[in-house]
Design a protein around this motif. Sequence first.
Motif, mmCIF file in Angstrom:
data_model
loop_
_atom_site.group_PDB
_atom_site.id
_atom_site.type_symbol
_atom_site.label_atom_id
_atom_site.label_comp_id
_atom_site.label_asym_id
_atom_site.label_seq_id
_atom_site.Cartn_x
_atom_site.Cartn_y
_atom_site.Cartn_z
ATOM 1 N N THR B 59 0.824 -1.216 0.000
ATOM 2 C CA THR B 59 0.000 0.000 0.000
ATOM 3 C C THR B 59 0.858 1.267 0.000
ATOM 4 O O THR B 59 0.509 2.253 -0.647
ATOM 5 C CB THR B 59 -0.942 0.000 1.229
ATOM 6 N N MET B 60 1.983 1.230 0.696
ATOM 7 C CA MET B 60 2.870 2.398 0.730
ATOM 8 C C MET B 60 3.330 2.784 -0.671
ATOM 9 O O MET B 60 3.603 3.946 -0.947
ATOM 10 C CB MET B 60 4.109 2.106 1.586
ATOM 11 N N LEU B 62 1.623 2.630 -3.371
ATOM 12 C CA LEU B 62 0.528 3.073 -4.250
ATOM 13 C C LEU B 62 0.433 4.590 -4.325
ATOM 14 O O LEU B 62 -0.298 5.125 -5.132
ATOM 15 C CB LEU B 62 -0.816 2.532 -3.734
ATOM 16 N N ILE B 63 1.187 5.256 -3.466
ATOM 17 C CA ILE B 63 1.023 6.706 -3.336
ATOM 18 C C ILE B 63 1.099 7.430 -4.676
ATOM 19 O O ILE B 63 0.287 8.289 -4.968
ATOM 20 C CB ILE B 63 2.086 7.264 -2.361
ATOM 21 N N LYS B 65 1.009 6.005 -7.748
ATOM 22 C CA LYS B 65 0.495 5.251 -8.890
ATOM 23 C C LYS B 65 -0.750 5.931 -9.444
ATOM 24 O O LYS B 65 -1.711 6.174 -8.717
ATOM 25 C CB LYS B 65 0.141 3.811 -8.476
ATOM 26 N N PRO B 71 -7.062 4.189 -2.669
ATOM 27 C CA PRO B 71 -6.948 2.898 -1.973
ATOM 28 C C PRO B 71 -7.093 3.096 -0.467
ATOM 29 O O PRO B 71 -6.801 4.169 0.049
ATOM 30 C CB PRO B 71 -5.531 2.436 -2.334
ATOM 31 N N ASN B 72 -7.550 2.051 0.196
ATOM 32 C CA ASN B 72 -7.717 2.129 1.645
ATOM 33 C C ASN B 72 -6.370 1.850 2.314
ATOM 34 O O ASN B 72 -5.842 0.746 2.194
ATOM 35 C CB ASN B 72 -8.756 1.087 2.074
ATOM 36 N N PRO B 73 -5.810 2.816 3.013
ATOM 37 C CA PRO B 73 -4.495 2.602 3.642
ATOM 38 C C PRO B 73 -4.501 1.471 4.673
ATOM 39 O O PRO B 73 -3.449 0.965 5.032
ATOM 40 C CB PRO B 73 -4.201 3.943 4.324
ATOM 41 N N ASP B 74 -5.693 1.093 5.135
ATOM 42 C CA ASP B 74 -5.794 0.023 6.126
ATOM 43 C C ASP B 74 -5.671 -1.370 5.521
ATOM 44 O O ASP B 74 -5.636 -2.354 6.249
ATOM 45 C CB ASP B 74 -7.173 0.070 6.801
ATOM 46 N N PHE B 75 -5.696 -1.454 4.207
ATOM 47 C CA PHE B 75 -5.731 -2.774 3.575
ATOM 48 C C PHE B 75 -4.395 -3.157 2.966
ATOM 49 O O PHE B 75 -3.648 -2.321 2.471
ATOM 50 C CB PHE B 75 -6.771 -2.801 2.445
#
Lengths: 196, 186
Positions: B59-60, B62-63, B65, B71-75
Motif C-alpha cells: 500500500t505504501m 501506491l502513493i 500510482k 486505496p484504503n491505507p488500512d488494507f
Amino acid sequence: MNKRRNTISIFIGLAIGFITFYPFTYSSQIGSYLVGVEEISPPNSKMLWRTTFDQSTYKQSIWTRTYMAFNGLLNSIRPEVIYLQAMLDEEGNSLQGKSSYVIQGHSPKCRYWSIAIYNENQMINPINESIKNNFNTDMDQNGNYKIFLSDSSRDINHINHQGNDFTVIMRIYGPDSSYYTDPQSIPVAIIRRQGN
Amino acid sequence: MKLITKIILFSLFFHILFILAGPYVVTYKLDRDIKQSMKNIDIEKCGERWVDGVLYVNTMCLINKESARKPNPDFIYTLIPYDLSNGNALISSPVVLDKSVYWSVHVHNKNTEAFFKRTNLDINKNKFDFVVTNDPLYKNQNLTVAIGKSTRGYIIFRCLIKDFSNYEKLDKFRRTTTIKYISNGS
C-alpha cells in the motif's frame, strides 16, 4: 457549406461531450451529485455525505460506473461495503489544508469502519496518519468518537492532512443490512471547522 | 437538420462515448502499472511484488500510482489480472480465519464491474479455491465458480491491517496465492 456546418457541429459536440464527461473523472460536486443516489446529513447540519449502493454491480448506471472507476478503482460491492464521501464541512465550505477540523460521530453497526482523507484521488503521505478506524480510535462507552484533523497536533484520535486540501471517505465494511433499506439511519459524522 | 440539433446530437454521442470508455481508460492505466510492477524494480522499497501472475501490492507504494484510486491505507491488497483466453482461471488463496480481521475477494470484469464476492465470514477453511470463467454453462462440482462476462479482468483480495506492525506477517501469509489456467473440462 453543409460540410463546414457538419465539421463545426462535430467539434462543438466533441468539446461539449468532453466537458460534460470530465466531472465524472475526479471527486467533483457535480459528478457525485449526478451519481449519488443517496444524500445523508448528520442531524442539525447542512453538510452532506453522498453514497451510491450499487457501485461496481451490474445494476449501476454507466455514469456511476465511470465515476466509481475514476474515484475508487475496483470497488467492493453491496452488501459488503458502504462508501460515503464528504467534500464540505458543516457550513458548506470545502475542506482545506489551511484549516483544522473535528469529525464527530457515532460508530456504525458493522465489521469494520474507517475514515480516510485523500488529496484528489491520491493518498496523503504518511498514509498511516491519513486514516482512523474502529480498532485504533478512542471512543466513549456509547461508541461516540471525535477525530481531529490538522497539519500539526498529534494524539491518538488524529488525522494529519499535511496542509493538503482534501475529501473524506468513510468506509463501512460488513454494514448492518438495515442501512440499505433506511440510509438515513447510517450514523454519519459531522465535520466542523475549528477556529478561524 | 438545423445546426443546433446536430450539435446536441454530437454532444450526446461524444458524452456517451466518453462515459462508456471511461472505465477502460482507468483499467488501461492499471494494466500499465501492472506491467511496470512485473519488472519488480522497487524490490527494496516495496518487496518482491510480482510473482507468477500475482501482484502483491504494498500500500505504501501506491502513493504515486496513477491507477491507484483512493486505496484504503488500512488494507493489504493482492491483485491478479486474469486473461481467460488461456483457459479458465483456477485461483487458490489463503484465508484469514480470525473473523475480527476483515478479508475479502472480489472478481471484476474488464470494465471494473464486480460479479463475485466472498469474505472470510463465508469461508470456514484456511484456503479458498475457486474458478473464474466467462462461460455461463461452465460447472464444477468440486469448486466454487465465478462467472463473468469479459475475457480479461481482475481479482482483488483485501485484508485489513489492524496494526501496521503486523504488515510483514500479513505479507508473508498472503504469498501462497496462486493462479493456474485450466481447460474447460478440468
